[in-house]
Design a protein around this motif. Sequence first.
Motif, PDB file in Angstrom:
ATOM      1  N   CYS A   1     -16.057   3.973  -0.333  1.00  0.00           N
ATOM      2  CA  CYS A   1     -15.089   3.982  -1.438  1.00  0.00           C
ATOM      3  C   CYS A   1     -15.518   4.794  -2.648  1.00  0.00           C
ATOM      4  O   CYS A   1     -14.672   5.165  -3.458  1.00  0.00           O
ATOM      5  CB  CYS A   1     -14.796   2.550  -1.882  1.00  0.00           C
ATOM      6  SG  CYS A   1     -14.025   1.588  -0.579  1.00  0.00           S
TER       7      CYS A   1
ATOM      8  N   ALA B   1     -10.632   4.013  -7.857  1.00  0.00           N
ATOM      9  CA  ALA B   1      -9.761   5.133  -7.515  1.00  0.00           C
ATOM     10  C   ALA B   1      -8.383   4.794  -8.052  1.00  0.00           C
ATOM     11  O   ALA B   1      -8.146   3.654  -8.462  1.00  0.00           O
ATOM     12  CB  ALA B   1      -9.728   5.322  -5.995  1.00  0.00           C
ATOM     13  N   PRO B   2      -7.452   5.738  -8.071  1.00  0.00           N
ATOM     14  CA  PRO B   2      -6.121   5.423  -8.596  1.00  0.00           C
ATOM     15  C   PRO B   2      -5.409   4.298  -7.859  1.00  0.00           C
ATOM     16  O   PRO B   2      -4.528   3.652  -8.416  1.00  0.00           O
ATOM     17  CB  PRO B   2      -5.355   6.744  -8.432  1.00  0.00           C
ATOM     18  CG  PRO B   2      -6.410   7.789  -8.452  1.00  0.00           C
ATOM     19  CD  PRO B   2      -7.602   7.182  -7.797  1.00  0.00           C
ATOM     20  N   VAL B   3      -5.756   4.071  -6.616  1.00  0.00           N
ATOM     21  CA  VAL B   3      -5.163   2.957  -5.868  1.00  0.00           C
ATOM     22  C   VAL B   3      -6.290   2.158  -5.235  1.00  0.00           C
ATOM     23  O   VAL B   3      -7.388   2.684  -5.052  1.00  0.00           O
ATOM     24  CB  VAL B   3      -4.221   3.469  -4.747  1.00  0.00           C
ATOM     25  CG1 VAL B   3      -2.996   4.126  -5.341  1.00  0.00           C
ATOM     26  CG2 VAL B   3      -4.950   4.417  -3.825  1.00  0.00           C
ATOM     27  N   PRO B   4      -6.051   0.893  -4.893  1.00  0.00           N
ATOM     28  CA  PRO B   4      -7.104   0.141  -4.206  1.00  0.00           C
ATOM     29  C   PRO B   4      -7.413   0.771  -2.848  1.00  0.00           C
ATOM     30  O   PRO B   4      -6.512   1.242  -2.158  1.00  0.00           O
ATOM     31  CB  PRO B   4      -6.522  -1.267  -4.053  1.00  0.00           C
ATOM     32  CG  PRO B   4      -5.101  -1.187  -4.425  1.00  0.00           C
ATOM     33  CD  PRO B   4      -4.872   0.067  -5.171  1.00  0.00           C
ATOM     34  N   LEU B   5      -8.680   0.795  -2.473  1.00  0.00           N
ATOM     35  CA  LEU B   5      -9.101   1.440  -1.227  1.00  0.00           C
ATOM     36  C   LEU B   5      -9.500   0.374  -0.211  1.00  0.00           C
ATOM     37  O   LEU B   5     -10.122  -0.626  -0.555  1.00  0.00           O
ATOM     38  CB  LEU B   5     -10.288   2.360  -1.495  1.00  0.00           C
ATOM     39  CG  LEU B   5     -10.078   3.448  -2.546  1.00  0.00           C
ATOM     40  CD1 LEU B   5     -11.357   4.252  -2.729  1.00  0.00           C
ATOM     41  CD2 LEU B   5      -8.923   4.360  -2.156  1.00  0.00           C
ATOM     42  N   ARG B   6      -9.135   0.609   1.056  1.00  0.00           N
ATOM     43  CA  ARG B   6      -9.524  -0.298   2.136  1.00  0.00           C
ATOM     44  C   ARG B   6     -10.600   0.391   2.966  1.00  0.00           C
ATOM     45  O   ARG B   6     -10.331   1.379   3.627  1.00  0.00           O
ATOM     46  CB  ARG B   6      -8.324  -0.577   3.047  1.00  0.00           C
ATOM     47  CG  ARG B   6      -7.268  -1.492   2.480  1.00  0.00           C
ATOM     48  CD  ARG B   6      -7.589  -2.958   2.635  1.00  0.00           C
ATOM     49  NE  ARG B   6      -7.861  -3.375   4.003  1.00  0.00           N
ATOM     50  CZ  ARG B   6      -6.933  -3.700   4.892  1.00  0.00           C
ATOM     51  NH1 ARG B   6      -5.661  -3.653   4.567  1.00  0.00           N
ATOM     52  NH2 ARG B   6      -7.264  -4.081   6.105  1.00  0.00           N
TER      53      ARG B   6
ATOM     54  N   LEU C   1     -11.803   0.527   6.045  1.00  0.00           N
ATOM     55  CA  LEU C   1     -11.410  -0.071   7.325  1.00  0.00           C
ATOM     56  C   LEU C   1     -12.557  -0.137   8.331  1.00  0.00           C
ATOM     57  O   LEU C   1     -12.707  -1.120   9.054  1.00  0.00           O
ATOM     58  CB  LEU C   1     -10.241   0.720   7.914  1.00  0.00           C
ATOM     59  CG  LEU C   1      -8.954   0.632   7.094  1.00  0.00           C
ATOM     60  CD1 LEU C   1      -7.869   1.499   7.713  1.00  0.00           C
ATOM     61  CD2 LEU C   1      -8.472  -0.793   6.960  1.00  0.00           C
TER      62      LEU C   1
ATOM     63  N   SER D   1       0.833  -1.204   0.000  1.00  0.00           N
ATOM     64  CA  SER D   1       0.000   0.000   0.000  1.00  0.00           C
ATOM     65  C   SER D   1       0.869   1.256   0.000  1.00  0.00           C
ATOM     66  O   SER D   1       0.519   2.260  -0.616  1.00  0.00           O
ATOM     67  CB  SER D   1      -0.927  -0.004   1.215  1.00  0.00           C
ATOM     68  OG  SER D   1      -0.171  -0.154   2.392  1.00  0.00           O
TER      69      SER D   1
ATOM     70  N   LEU E   1       2.036   1.718  -3.574  1.00  0.00           N
ATOM     71  CA  LEU E   1       1.009   2.145  -4.514  1.00  0.00           C
ATOM     72  C   LEU E   1       0.567   3.582  -4.261  1.00  0.00           C
ATOM     73  O   LEU E   1       0.275   4.320  -5.192  1.00  0.00           O
ATOM     74  CB  LEU E   1      -0.204   1.213  -4.435  1.00  0.00           C
ATOM     75  CG  LEU E   1       0.024  -0.218  -4.901  1.00  0.00           C
ATOM     76  CD1 LEU E   1      -1.225  -1.047  -4.696  1.00  0.00           C
ATOM     77  CD2 LEU E   1       0.438  -0.253  -6.358  1.00  0.00           C
ATOM     78  N   THR E   2       0.508   3.977  -3.006  1.00  0.00           N
ATOM     79  CA  THR E   2       0.042   5.327  -2.722  1.00  0.00           C
ATOM     80  C   THR E   2       1.148   6.362  -2.864  1.00  0.00           C
ATOM     81  O   THR E   2       0.894   7.551  -2.714  1.00  0.00           O
ATOM     82  CB  THR E   2      -0.517   5.434  -1.292  1.00  0.00           C
ATOM     83  OG1 THR E   2       0.468   4.927  -0.391  1.00  0.00           O
ATOM     84  CG2 THR E   2      -1.797   4.657  -1.135  1.00  0.00           C
ATOM     85  N   GLY E   3       2.362   5.909  -3.101  1.00  0.00           N
ATOM     86  CA  GLY E   3       3.434   6.860  -3.282  1.00  0.00           C
ATOM     87  C   GLY E   3       4.047   7.314  -1.966  1.00  0.00           C
ATOM     88  O   GLY E   3       4.879   8.213  -1.948  1.00  0.00           O
TER      89      GLY E   3
ATOM     90  N   PRO F   1       7.822   5.336  -2.636  1.00  0.00           N
ATOM     91  CA  PRO F   1       7.882   4.880  -4.032  1.00  0.00           C
ATOM     92  C   PRO F   1       9.177   4.130  -4.342  1.00  0.00           C
ATOM     93  O   PRO F   1      10.126   4.156  -3.557  1.00  0.00           O
ATOM     94  CB  PRO F   1       7.803   6.188  -4.825  1.00  0.00           C
ATOM     95  CG  PRO F   1       8.329   7.221  -3.907  1.00  0.00           C
ATOM     96  CD  PRO F   1       8.014   6.778  -2.516  1.00  0.00           C
TER      97      PRO F   1
END
Lengths: 285, 374
Positions: free
Chosen positions: A245, A204-209, A211, A140, A143-145, A148
Amino acid sequence: MLPASLDEAVTALAASPAAVPVAGGTDLMGAVNAGLLRPMALIGLGRINELRGWQYQDGTAQLGAGLTHARMGRPDFAALMPALAEAARSAGPPQVRNAGTLGGNIVTADPAGDTLPVLAALEATVTLVGPEGGREVPVSHLLTGLDPMRGGELLGYVRVPLLHAPQVFLKATGRTGPSRAAASVALVLDPARRAVRCAVGAVAPVPLRPLEAEQWVSGCIDWDGDRAIDPAAAAAFGEYVAAACVPEPPQADPEGLEGGPAAAAVRLRRTVSVLARRALGRALK
Amino acid sequence: MTDAGTTNAATTNAATTNTARTHAATADAATTGYGTDPLDPASGLSGFGGADGSPRVSYLLRVNGVERPVNGAWIGESLLYVLRERLGLAGAKGGCDQGECGACSVQLDGQLTAACLVPAALAADSEIRTVEGLAADGTASDVQRALAGSGAVQCGYCVPGMAMAVHDLLERNHQPTELQAREALCGNLCRCTGYQGALAAVEAVARSRAEAAEAAEDAADAADDPDDGTGGAEQAAGAVVAAEAAQAAEAPVAEPVGQAVQDEYPVYADVEIPGQQQGEPENYDPLFGPMDGLGAEQQFTQPQAQPQYAYPGYAQAPQPEPYQAGYPQPGHPQPEYPGPGTPPEGAEPGVYVLPHQGTPQGMHQNTHAPEAGA
Ligand SMILES: Cc1cc2nc3c(=O)[nH]c(=O)nc-3n(C[C@H](O)[C@H](O)[C@H](O)COP(=O)(O)OP(=O)(O)OC[C@H]3O[C@@H](n4cnc5c(N)ncnc54)[C@H](O)[C@@H]3O)c2cc1C
Ligand code: FES
Ligand code: FES
């Protein structure tokens, strides 16, 4: 050039920083053919055998970045990591799955990358290998930068916990047959921690959790019994995930514009909610 | 990432980082210009550079069992481009250059792949099999004949890729179900036929191969049986025939290539040789080359052998002048093809009236969009 080991590849990359690593080429060559990328040199990772398999290490599996989707879709792998295998099986047509790799999927980090929500739900870590050695980074963060990849680094391995519990990957696409996800949901059970972990891909640009939804639903499950859940709770979980999400849809589409952004957002929310509900249902079945 | 709010924040973050990275990369490419020192052996796959300074390399490709040298090719050239434009093997077709259509399907080390997505320079030590390699002795393979015979060919653009995919499927799975066949062909788009013909061809070939194998087995059993007086010789002869049939039915890979290649490698009418091509010869099918496998006679002229390879079918095709090869002159006599839509003699009626059913279905149960209100 085709190095035969990860070390060789790292050395080659250090020697020519302008070189581009190529695994299956399915993402890279699309860009080259479209004129978006003009590589000055290529480093083929296809002959690095150590990256093409997997091994076990204290409760986790260490997957090589060079595992192809076709390999991950096979039954022996599916027995270990069912959701990852399912994601790999749905990632494009056979021609692409025979070549495309896990590492390429992660590095490309396409929003619709199918392995990404699974890795996010599994809380996988990746090993990045550079001239100064390797370091482990949660997928994560990569992916979220937050953390990186640095210049000269290659993705070596992906470490995934072995949970020995149901795992589900579901994907909604615009058509039958292979195509990229409009939305996808990966859901894994972690009975040891009495947790449900869920990730939503492609919205979204990255997978979202989601929570909070995860926490809430793991409280609704009878972990000691037959792991049953009330269907109403499962449906509410779906809504919860979708609300977390997919941003609130605008009130209404402008006059005369059917299927505009509001309708699209409503549809996406409904899609995610159904996927999450079904994923939970299948995991607890 | 704790809730939707923070996830979204992280998201924005990621988006900006990505853009930043892209910009950096562009700037890099612009400033580095001609890249690394091409003389440095450690500098990856770079060569001496072409006229425009782009890195070029020379390598050997092993295509259908034959070593083919490629000289001075830009490193970013796809295998599809090199096969078609540098080696004159125009069997694999280019549809999208993005891996979507499957027209360029070839086998790379026995794996079906999209040639447009393979950097040719990295395929240098792989075994490449193209649609030209399916036809043994210039005769279309059983799969190709079945495709032609079952109405799977209309414009024909998809057919070389389709033939590769069907071969690949039947090599791995001798009795595919319809679902398996649809899954195997789901990467091969056809804009004309609606896939029913291709599925029928898969079934027909699977059946005929199974029958041939069975006949060979029966015959072999009978030949083993010593008590079988007079019939023995006859049956033994039958066994040989059946065994041959079975062998022929197998995909043509078993033979050691070396000698066979020298002597009787099929001549590909697809080879594009500028200056030599005078339109398409008669009975030449743009998909399968000479149609002698389908009853027509082989009448095309053989391209001139290139002495440096001592190999008749191929010629090292220099870069064709753009738009000179392959287009018949106006008024060029049209070859007579067997009409693609008409059933060949002896075909079962009914095969051609199947409704078109769109793209292959049933790839994955879970890939259906959830129904409204479900
Ligand atoms: C028709 C088609 C359909 C597709 N459908 C899907 C789909 O449904 N779902 C999906 O998820 N994907 C899909 N894809 C995308 C693609 O197949 C995957 O993303 C694949 O996993 C990419 O892997 P690769 O090995 O081909 O990557 P490559 O193209 O070789 O590499 C991609 C990028 O990653 C870098 N890279 C690769 N490996 C490493 C490494 N070990 N270390 C450092 N950098 C590395 C390369 O430099 C390059 O920048 C599709 C592609 C096509 C062409
Ligand atoms: S040209 Fe390669 S898949 Fe379309
Ligand atoms: S694309 Fe025309 S026959 Fe398939």
